[in-house]
Design a protein around this motif. Sequence first.
Motif, mmCIF file in Angstrom:
data_model
loop_
_atom_site.group_PDB
_atom_site.id
_atom_site.type_symbol
_atom_site.label_atom_id
_atom_site.label_comp_id
_atom_site.label_asym_id
_atom_site.label_seq_id
_atom_site.Cartn_x
_atom_site.Cartn_y
_atom_site.Cartn_z
ATOM 1 N N THR A 1 55.663 1.487 65.456
ATOM 2 C CA THR A 1 54.765 0.367 65.419
ATOM 3 C C THR A 1 55.051 -0.139 67.020
ATOM 4 O O THR A 1 53.775 -0.565 67.068
ATOM 5 C CB THR A 1 56.225 -1.466 64.899
ATOM 6 N N ALA B 1 45.646 3.278 65.908
ATOM 7 C CA ALA B 1 45.133 5.040 65.305
ATOM 8 C C ALA B 1 44.524 5.717 65.184
ATOM 9 O O ALA B 1 44.634 6.300 63.593
ATOM 10 C CB ALA B 1 46.694 5.311 65.139
ATOM 11 N N GLY C 1 42.217 2.446 58.862
ATOM 12 C CA GLY C 1 41.600 1.510 58.312
ATOM 13 C C GLY C 1 42.309 -0.186 58.766
ATOM 14 O O GLY C 1 43.547 0.036 58.223
ATOM 15 N N GLU C 2 42.049 -0.856 58.973
ATOM 16 C CA GLU C 2 42.625 -1.700 59.150
ATOM 17 C C GLU C 2 42.408 -3.468 58.694
ATOM 18 O O GLU C 2 42.561 -4.194 58.611
ATOM 19 C CB GLU C 2 42.365 -2.648 60.876
ATOM 20 N N GLY C 3 40.595 -3.137 57.885
ATOM 21 C CA GLY C 3 40.713 -4.463 56.913
ATOM 22 C C GLY C 3 40.290 -5.225 57.877
ATOM 23 O O GLY C 3 39.411 -4.936 59.096
ATOM 24 N N LYS D 1 40.491 7.657 59.617
ATOM 25 C CA LYS D 1 40.446 7.806 57.792
ATOM 26 C C LYS D 1 40.991 5.752 57.047
ATOM 27 O O LYS D 1 41.423 5.512 57.795
ATOM 28 C CB LYS D 1 42.379 7.659 57.618
ATOM 29 N N ASP E 1 40.162 3.432 53.743
ATOM 30 C CA ASP E 1 39.091 3.496 53.006
ATOM 31 C C ASP E 1 38.054 2.444 52.207
ATOM 32 O O ASP E 1 38.083 1.907 52.912
ATOM 33 C CB ASP E 1 40.551 3.186 51.679
ATOM 34 N N ASN F 1 36.236 -2.578 56.139
ATOM 35 C CA ASN F 1 37.385 -2.432 56.505
ATOM 36 C C ASN F 1 37.191 -1.333 57.859
ATOM 37 O O ASN F 1 37.028 -0.051 58.323
ATOM 38 C CB ASN F 1 38.561 -0.593 55.214
ATOM 39 N N PHE G 1 48.029 2.631 53.298
ATOM 40 C CA PHE G 1 47.932 1.960 54.883
ATOM 41 C C PHE G 1 46.511 2.112 56.051
ATOM 42 O O PHE G 1 46.523 1.379 56.119
ATOM 43 C CB PHE G 1 48.596 3.542 55.421
ATOM 44 N N MET G 2 45.948 2.743 54.143
ATOM 45 C CA MET G 2 43.890 3.025 55.307
ATOM 46 C C MET G 2 43.622 2.135 54.052
ATOM 47 O O MET G 2 42.439 2.067 54.385
ATOM 48 C CB MET G 2 43.649 4.130 54.981
ATOM 49 N N SER G 3 43.709 1.189 53.171
ATOM 50 C CA SER G 3 42.999 0.737 52.146
ATOM 51 C C SER G 3 42.413 -0.274 52.817
ATOM 52 O O SER G 3 41.393 -1.083 52.058
ATOM 53 C CB SER G 3 43.740 0.589 51.205
ATOM 54 N N GLY G 4 42.864 -0.952 53.913
ATOM 55 C CA GLY G 4 42.055 -2.229 54.709
ATOM 56 C C GLY G 4 42.478 -3.533 54.339
ATOM 57 O O GLY G 4 41.941 -4.690 54.302
ATOM 58 N N ILE G 5 44.080 -3.230 53.331
ATOM 59 C CA ILE G 5 44.624 -4.348 53.115
ATOM 60 C C ILE G 5 45.876 -4.939 53.796
ATOM 61 O O ILE G 5 46.415 -3.856 54.038
ATOM 62 C CB ILE G 5 44.990 -4.482 51.109
ATOM 63 N N SER H 1 46.645 -5.303 56.696
ATOM 64 C CA SER H 1 47.276 -4.457 57.722
ATOM 65 C C SER H 1 48.849 -4.967 58.804
ATOM 66 O O SER H 1 48.771 -4.312 59.467
ATOM 67 C CB SER H 1 45.648 -3.847 58.515
ATOM 68 N N ARG I 1 51.391 -3.242 58.016
ATOM 69 C CA ARG I 1 52.041 -2.394 58.288
ATOM 70 C C ARG I 1 53.416 -1.922 58.492
ATOM 71 O O ARG I 1 53.968 -1.273 58.264
ATOM 72 C CB ARG I 1 50.360 -1.278 58.350
ATOM 73 N N PRO I 2 53.578 -2.429 59.744
ATOM 74 C CA PRO I 2 54.765 -2.153 59.917
ATOM 75 C C PRO I 2 55.815 -2.733 59.239
ATOM 76 O O PRO I 2 56.914 -1.675 59.233
ATOM 77 C CB PRO I 2 55.232 -2.652 61.838
ATOM 78 N N MET J 1 56.224 0.447 57.335
ATOM 79 C CA MET J 1 56.591 1.717 57.545
ATOM 80 C C MET J 1 57.885 1.140 57.757
ATOM 81 O O MET J 1 58.634 2.506 58.047
ATOM 82 C CB MET J 1 55.845 2.267 59.308
ATOM 83 N N ASP K 1 54.667 6.716 58.984
ATOM 84 C CA ASP K 1 54.327 6.894 60.090
ATOM 85 C C ASP K 1 52.977 6.221 60.212
ATOM 86 O O ASP K 1 52.421 6.823 60.008
ATOM 87 C CB ASP K 1 54.966 7.577 61.550
ATOM 88 N N VAL K 2 52.596 5.365 61.119
ATOM 89 C CA VAL K 2 51.390 4.875 60.238
ATOM 90 C C VAL K 2 50.154 5.954 60.940
ATOM 91 O O VAL K 2 49.065 6.891 60.198
ATOM 92 C CB VAL K 2 50.983 3.684 60.592
ATOM 93 N N THR K 3 50.569 6.186 62.396
ATOM 94 C CA THR K 3 49.518 6.871 63.370
ATOM 95 C C THR K 3 49.504 8.161 62.709
ATOM 96 O O THR K 3 48.597 9.081 62.392
ATOM 97 C CB THR K 3 50.523 6.605 64.563
ATOM 98 N N ASP L 1 50.269 8.866 59.410
ATOM 99 C CA ASP L 1 49.316 8.662 58.278
ATOM 100 C C ASP L 1 47.973 8.774 58.128
ATOM 101 O O ASP L 1 47.399 9.418 57.403
ATOM 102 C CB ASP L 1 50.377 7.777 57.483
ATOM 103 N N VAL L 2 47.779 8.266 59.529
ATOM 104 C CA VAL L 2 46.013 8.799 59.088
ATOM 105 C C VAL L 2 45.770 9.864 59.071
ATOM 106 O O VAL L 2 44.534 9.960 58.680
ATOM 107 C CB VAL L 2 45.546 8.079 60.552
ATOM 108 N N HIS M 1 47.521 11.162 55.440
ATOM 109 C CA HIS M 1 47.057 10.327 53.906
ATOM 110 C C HIS M 1 45.958 11.038 52.606
ATOM 111 O O HIS M 1 45.060 11.452 53.207
ATOM 112 C CB HIS M 1 46.587 9.032 54.097
#
Lengths: 289, 639
Positions: free
Chosen positions: A124, A133, A136-138, A207, A209, A216, B390-394, B396, B399-400, B403, B457-459, B461-462, B465
């Motif tokens: 975190t 990182a 994609g964060e929306g 990366k 989506d 995104n 995680f990367m879908s933009g939903i 965000s 995510r923690p 995770m 781990d999100v970082t 996973d980038v 993924h």
Amino acid sequence: MSEAAAVSGGPGAEPRHGVRIATIWAVATAIVLPLVIWVVGPHIPPGAMSQQTRDQHQVDVVLTALATPIVLLIWVYFGYAVRVFRNHGTAVVDGPPITGNRRIEATWLIATSALVLGLAVFGTADLLATGGAGGGEGPNPVAKPADWRGALPVQVIGQQWLWTFRYPTYGGVETTTLELPVNREIEFHVTSLDVVHSFWAIELGVKADAVLGADNIAFDKPFETGPFQVRCDELCGLWHGHMNTTGRVLSDANFATWITNQERKNAALTKQLPPYSRVYYPSPLRNAS
Amino acid sequence: MESASISVSERRISTPSAWSQVLGFNVIWAVALSIGGYALGHWLGSKIGINSAPQTETDQDDVAILMGLGFAVLGWMIGLGFFNYPLARIAGRPATLREREEHGAWRYFRLCTDHKVVAIQYLVAVLFFFFVAGLNAMFIRSELTSANATLIPAGNYLTLVGLHGTMMLMMMSAGVLGPLGNYLVPLMIGSRRMAFPRIESLTMWLTVLAGFVLLSATLLGGFPTGWTGYAPLADQAAAGIDSYIVSFALIGISLALVGVNMIATVMTLRAPGMHWNRLPIFVWGMVTTSILAVLAAPVLLAALIMVVFDRTVETSFFITSSGGSPFLWDELFWFFGHPEVYILALPGFGIVLEILPVFARKPLWGYRLAVAGMFGVALMSFMVWQHHLFMSGINSDLRPFYMFTTELISIPTGIIFLNGMGTLWKARIRFTVPMLFALAFFFNFLIGGLSGVFLSDVTSDVVTHGSYFVMAHFHYTIMGGLVFALMGGIYFWLPKITGFNLNETLGKVHFWAMFIFFNLTFFPLFAAGMLGMPRRVDSYNAELHTLNVFVSVSAFCLGLSMLVFLINLVWSVMFRRERAEANPWQSKSLEWQLPSPVPVYNFERIPTITSHPYGYGTPEAPAVADFGPHVIAGEGGLA
């Protein structure tokens, strides 16, 4: 009879397996861990082209280093058990009837819980510290890099089966290749015109989506000039495997020249494009298959 | 016990003549009626759907195809006689619990309420589709020997990918619950049947139908979505996706019913004295898996019905321009999909923890902790699904949390490792084929599990993924975990199930080939993923060519190792036919105290359970059960 002695499990007959296993494990860790960190570690992808890949690389090295003693513990234990705790001869002999050990169980639970909590805190903190990182964060990123206000916005549009890129600060010009200035924070806005794609700029460590109707956002800061690959990372139909392109990170001067050229070259086309928008709403059911 | 097999054969009621068997309700009629049903449904659907907007816009007749497939399912069930009993009850016939159990070989081709027959049907069906799906993998690896899509046309390639993934997922979720669960759970808890014998049979025949419906996608143009069926790609796809939808829905129904049946069986049909803390760990594995199946599969079904409506009556659940959202599918699918991957893990835990004590000759170490671990995995598997997004933009900002929950699952999974290690402590290991597979499970699942920490781990996973890293990760957990455990389970219990021994030498050849080539196939793919190879592609960066050729060659050898298994299975059971002893492994578990193969009604009398099944190392330990004085099977009434 040695078997009878073994069954009774007398402390005199048995070597101290726990001490032996711990010793082998400690020695193995002392040898392997430095190799993993300093020999294998530097080669773990994705390289050092951007702030994001450096962060990702660092996290992967940390995680690999943490995983190494765990792998070794399990391997040494199982290797030792398979070697030593075997049944010699064909007669079926029972082992000692040990059904459990509260202290070991509690220790194991505490150790794994501590490890997991540590991992979660580390993950975190790292995610927030690195400005997402590269993921994609929306539309409303929680984690932003420090210099996000000065970021160059670049829109990435996925459609079956190609990528195009729009630069809203340069008149909304749309290009077929992705060129970026070096040492500048980039704010990618990834969206799609049809099905779900995923924008993966491999060497940049980005990366995100691409989803129809969704904006995104992902941040990236390239440090080195040079080419990088872009691939689609989410199954999007027939030519998913060919939805690739290459981009380049350019020096500031080269980027300025390139973008001015693009603006001029595409001026007529830009006028015909829909005005720049975070999302576009064509029908996704255009039958492309 | 020796008299049990004799007494059952004496009791055998007269088998109907071959003609009446052929003319009765069986799989021949089921095939005929489902083909007829498809024709009828397609005709009706084309009448209804001729003017519908989606059909005129897309030039596809989804209404007709979906109605055809629906009617085919109905025809299949009528042909197998699944409506006979409810109709007879409506007509006032008396209730029976079980039927058609002693009708010779034909019982394998029809509705049979003997849980052991259903389990064998399941085993054959699951292995058949496992080999079909495995063959698809061989085609995929053949294509990937070239970096530039040269062998298989792109559409066919995606269909192969989709068929491989969907079929493996479908068949392996039923792969342990169906064959081993149905066979062993009644035997292990001291019951003569499952709680709902007809539903049990229904789940098996729906699984078979689902496999063939999925294969029918090849006749309808294939489908491009892989097993995840992402919308709006699924909305847009050609008619082959209808086969995917119907087959996955059938499996969803089947899984939920298997789960209900399993839970009800363990809740209600335990023999006297079978307290919860005496339940074999395999049964706990089945119970926790069933809880997941019951809670997760209906969500899949709901999501699939939404796609059906999107495709036929333009409901736009997943179409943004008409007010829907592709994220809805992501959420619903992974809310099912993540528990689903634990449906593919928990049975493996159950099998290996059941096998280890027998060949370690020690009690299962930390029994209660193992049960707690399984429940922990089951519970937490519902809290992690957004790590697929995680990367879908939903969401965000969540995510923690995801995770954290994902990493939390490694605690109960770690418990299973502790159980294994504790059981091996000062053990007297016998390296039989099942034990080798059980040990390999820990080797593989360790790599699968730890690579999961990278993905959580999100970082990290980038990078990984959606890449081959993920693909290697879940093959390590599903194939390295579940399939290795299943193979161990088959080598372990097949002597009980068929009454014949499998060849040990061929078994060891199979094991070592499978173990070595499995690792050579999938370990390099972690690197391929990190170096930038996305999943489901038919072309990739030329720099990865050598790596992929190496992987493909290993994969072909892995495929050959499965042939060794098939040869061993067919040869040992059909030709060599070496009679197995009742208890070849000297196990103390209840199912091994019965003759091999197990008589139709399992127990002459319902036994009284007197101990947990892991009494190794204690010479004065009581026998696992009191079977009572010998009574002719069946005299005590049916269960």
